[in-house]
Design an enzyme around this catalytic site. Structure first.
Site, PDB file in Angstrom:
ATOM      1  N   ASN A   1       0.728  -1.124  -0.634  1.00 18.86           N
ATOM      2  CA  ASN A   1      -0.012   0.553  -0.292  1.00 18.86           C
ATOM      3  C   ASN A   1       1.087   1.244   0.090  1.00 18.86           C
ATOM      4  O   ASN A   1       1.101   1.793   0.975  1.00 18.86           O
ATOM      5  CB  ASN A   1      -0.762  -0.060   1.260  1.00 18.86           C
ATOM      6  CG  ASN A   1      -1.810  -1.550   1.031  1.00 18.86           C
ATOM      7  OD1 ASN A   1      -3.047  -0.792   0.404  1.00 18.86           O
ATOM      8  ND2 ASN A   1      -1.964  -2.266   1.508  1.00 18.86           N
ATOM      9  N   GLU A   2       1.034   1.935  -1.165  1.00 17.53           N
ATOM     10  CA  GLU A   2       2.367   2.818  -1.290  1.00 17.53           C
ATOM     11  C   GLU A   2       1.492   4.150  -1.540  1.00 17.53           C
ATOM     12  O   GLU A   2       0.657   3.644  -1.201  1.00 17.53           O
ATOM     13  CB  GLU A   2       2.535   2.658  -3.033  1.00 17.53           C
ATOM     14  CG  GLU A   2       3.182   1.988  -3.641  1.00 17.53           C
ATOM     15  CD  GLU A   2       4.870   1.654  -2.369  1.00 17.53           C
ATOM     16  OE1 GLU A   2       5.250   2.172  -2.127  1.00 17.53           O
ATOM     17  OE2 GLU A   2       5.537   0.729  -2.860  1.00 17.53           O
ATOM     18  N   PRO A   3       2.222   5.115  -0.976  1.00 15.77           N
ATOM     19  CA  PRO A   3       1.782   6.523  -1.074  1.00 15.77           C
ATOM     20  C   PRO A   3       0.085   6.489  -1.809  1.00 15.77           C
ATOM     21  O   PRO A   3       0.353   6.708  -3.004  1.00 15.77           O
ATOM     22  CB  PRO A   3       2.685   7.359  -0.735  1.00 15.77           C
ATOM     23  CG  PRO A   3       3.974   7.088  -0.171  1.00 15.77           C
ATOM     24  CD  PRO A   3       4.019   5.295  -0.776  1.00 15.77           C
TER      25      PRO A   3
END
Length: 639
Positions: free
Chosen positions: A162-164
């Site tokens: 879950n990236e930025p």
């Protein structure tokens, strides 16, 4: 009262944090908690549903679970697992696959039913991924949800992948990987260009539903992002901050990962301190930097208004504190890294005697010496010391394949220009081209290719050391066995590595040993090489008298620099010396422009080195000390 004190110390922390002395202790503790859950569920006839993570962080946890299974009878027959993520696309038998990772580190060593193992499928056609993700969520719900979720944290702040920009209610889905995440994975894939751009990951919302969540982080490398996750504002830019909203989460850290939390980094802001000298030095430098004043201009109001009233009261007046710290920093500066002959050395970082010292610089890779301490290296030679350099590894994994062909073509042309028979060289060359044509990411090179890559690094190292002024007799190539695997994953250190180092030390009998102390090196080689030298010296100290007079100095520069308060010797460099250092680094042509493993810093190594050396000098200047073009920094390690 103890509880109130703890709350005061942790008031900046927005979720529970437990800090252990090292990752081994922390990992064993987490594994024990998982084992307790598995046993409790088994006793009640239920399944234990575990959410599992991959990467370096949980490896020791899985190793302990395997030990508990083999030695203490922990059974996994009632365990259901769901992994957080998988690269996409990815074949399950690939070395980089999380299927491979989980099998090698856990599943192949315990009695889990493989039908109870669930890992996102990296082989699906992209149009089928959305349906797979919905089914993954449904399956978790059918098993009653996750009892326990194990997490690591990426340097982007990602949990899972879950990236930025991820939403707090996101579910399992296909995502695009952040550029920094791909850079961090580059070594596993034999270069960033081979790292997939996408992955399937559980969502933040899926993770949140777990009844217990443990996020683990190790080493100073993770300290900045841990601080943001624990003390920062909740933001999609740092997805791990969403965990602040959970009542079921705990961060489990080692001391390195916790080092930038307020209670450890600036403890005077949250509690009364025992003001030992290093803490006082750190605090005064912090204060000067915070209020943007030279040390000698700090006032009592500056102390009182920035959480340092206790220090002012206990050890003031503050001007005396300022003078003391200023003098301590001043005394770290020396143009004589081997000691100044016939001088009072009571306030100098190195001894005056013997006037001419035997010094040895241990360089983990063939360019760390000139990148990290090239100016000091040259200065030691110029000042007449008997300087040696030891290249601990061949560095043969960090050479581009096309460089091998270029050097082979040179060898063929040279042989033919002499009228020599080049048939064998042509045969080897053709074999190399055929191998490269079908080579897979991170595939081990043939021995001949590894040899050529090692020769390239060796010739560059010799050129750099000669430029620094060393005779060939003082240039040593150790090719320590732990490194010579042909793989990015190296062997464990063995007795042979230590024995080879002991032999060299015994031969030189140095008064000074310079060792890489840049343990943030993303490849891990620096800390391994440091430990080898340390073990060698510790063994020799039991029988050799000269070791008592041997000082060990740690250097940094390729990846990070020491904090100003840590520095015990600062060697100033003139503009001309900066240029000489740059030219020494330039001898390492295979590492210029675009090295194979650059880490997450896009700058070339010579640019990194100069920027860091100038930054160290700037910090000294802003504290009110003399202004220099650049400085190389060292910390003495007392073994």
């Amino acid at each position: 009262m103890a509880r109130l004190n703890l709350l005061e110390e942790t008031r900046y922390e927005k979720l529970p944090v437990t800090v252990y002395p090292d990752q081994r202790t922390a990992s064993v503790t987490v594994a024990a908690r998982i084992a307790k859950l598995i046993k409790a569920k088994a006793e009640s006839g239920e399944k234990a549903v575990l959410g599992l993570a991959t990467g370096v962080t949980p490896i020791a946890v899985y190793a302990e679970l395997v030990r508990l299974h083999k030695e203490e009878g922990l059974s996994f027959k009632n365990v259901i697992t769901f992994n957080l993520d998988e690269y996409f696309p990815m074949q399950p038998n690939a070395a980089q696959s999380y299927v491979t990772f989980m099998n090698e580190n856990l599943f192949n060593h315990v009695d889990i039913d493989k039908n109870n193992v669930h890992i996102p499928d990296g082989t699906l056609p992209q149009e089928d991924v959305a349906e797979f993700c919905l089914n993954y969520e449904r399956l978790i719900e059918e098993y009653g949800g996750l009892d326990f979720q194990l997490l690591g944290i990426g340097r982007t702040g990602h949990i899972g992948f879950n990236e930025p920009g991820s939403a707090p209610n996101s579910g399992t889905r296909l995502v695009t990987l952040d550029d920094l995440t791909r850079s961090d994975a580059a070594r596993d894939f034999g270069g960033k260009q081979n790292v997939p751009t996408k992955a399937i990951t559980m969502g933040v919302g899926t993770i949140f539903k777990a009844r217990e969540i443990i996020l683990m982080a190790w080493s100073q490398k993770k300290a900045p992002i841990v601080k943001k996750a624990v003390e920062g504002e909740i933001s999609g830019e740092v997805p791990a901050t969403y965990l602040q909203l959970s009542d079921n989460v705990e961060f489990v850290l080692d001391e390195g990962a916790a080092s930038e939390l307020t209670r450890f980094d600036t403890p005077w802001l949250v509690k009364d301190c025992v003001w030992h000298n290093l803490l006082k030095k750190k605090a005064v430098i912090w204060l000067a930097t915070n209020v943007r004043k030279p040390i000698l201009k700090l006032t009592e109001d500056d102390y009182n208004n920035n959480g340092m009233a206790q220090l002012a009261v206990e050890q003031g007046p503050v001007y005396d504190i300022n003078i003391d710290i200023f003098n301590q920093i001043q005394h770290t500066i020396t143009g004589w890294p081997g000691g100044k002959p016939n001088a009072d050395d009571s306030q100098r970082p190195e001894r005056a005697n013997p006037a001419k010292k035997r010094s040895i610089v241990f360089s983990p890779h063939p360019d760390d010496d000139v990148i990290s301490m090239g100016g000091t290296f040259i200065r030691l030679v110029d000042q007449g010391h008997d300087v040696h350099v030891a290249y601990q590894t061949s560095g043969n994994t960090a050479v581009w394949d096309d460089d091998v062909l270029r050097y082979m073509e040179f060898a063929i042309d040279f042989a033919e220009s002499r009228g020599d028979d080049s048939a064998d060289l042509h045969k080897v060359y053709d074999g190399m081209r055929s191998f490269f044509a079908v080579k897979q990411p991170n595939q081990i090179d043939t021995q001949e290719i590894r040899n050529v890559k090692g020769f390239i690094r060796k010739s560059e190292a010799i050129a750099g050391a000669r430029f620094a002024g060393l005779p060939d007799s003082n240039i040593h190539f150790q090719a320590l066995p732990f490194y010579e695997t042909g793989k990015t994953q190296k062997n464990s250190v063995g007795d042979k590595d230590v024995e080879l180092t002991m032999e060299l030390l015994q031969k030189v009998k140095p008064h000074q040993v310079f060792v890489a102390g840049d343990f943030a090196d993303p490849h891990g080689t620096h800390v391994v090489c440091f430990n080898i030298v340390l073990k060698a010296l510790q063994r020799l100290a039991q029988t050799e008298e000269w070791v008592k007079d041997c000082w060990m100095w740690l250097y940094r520069g390729a990846w990070h620099e020491f904090k100003t308060y840590e520095i015990e010797m600062a060697v100033p460099l003139s503009p001309q010396e900066v240029l000489r250092k740059r030219n020494a680094i330039f001898k390492h042509q295979s590492q210029k422009d675009r090295p194979v493993f650059p880490g997450d810093d896009a700058r070339e190594f010579w640019v990194r080195a100069e920027d860091r050396n100038r930054e160290t000098a700037r910090c000294y200047d802003e504290l009110g000390l003399a202004e220099y073009a650049a400085m190389e920094a060292f910390v003495r390690y007392k073994f």
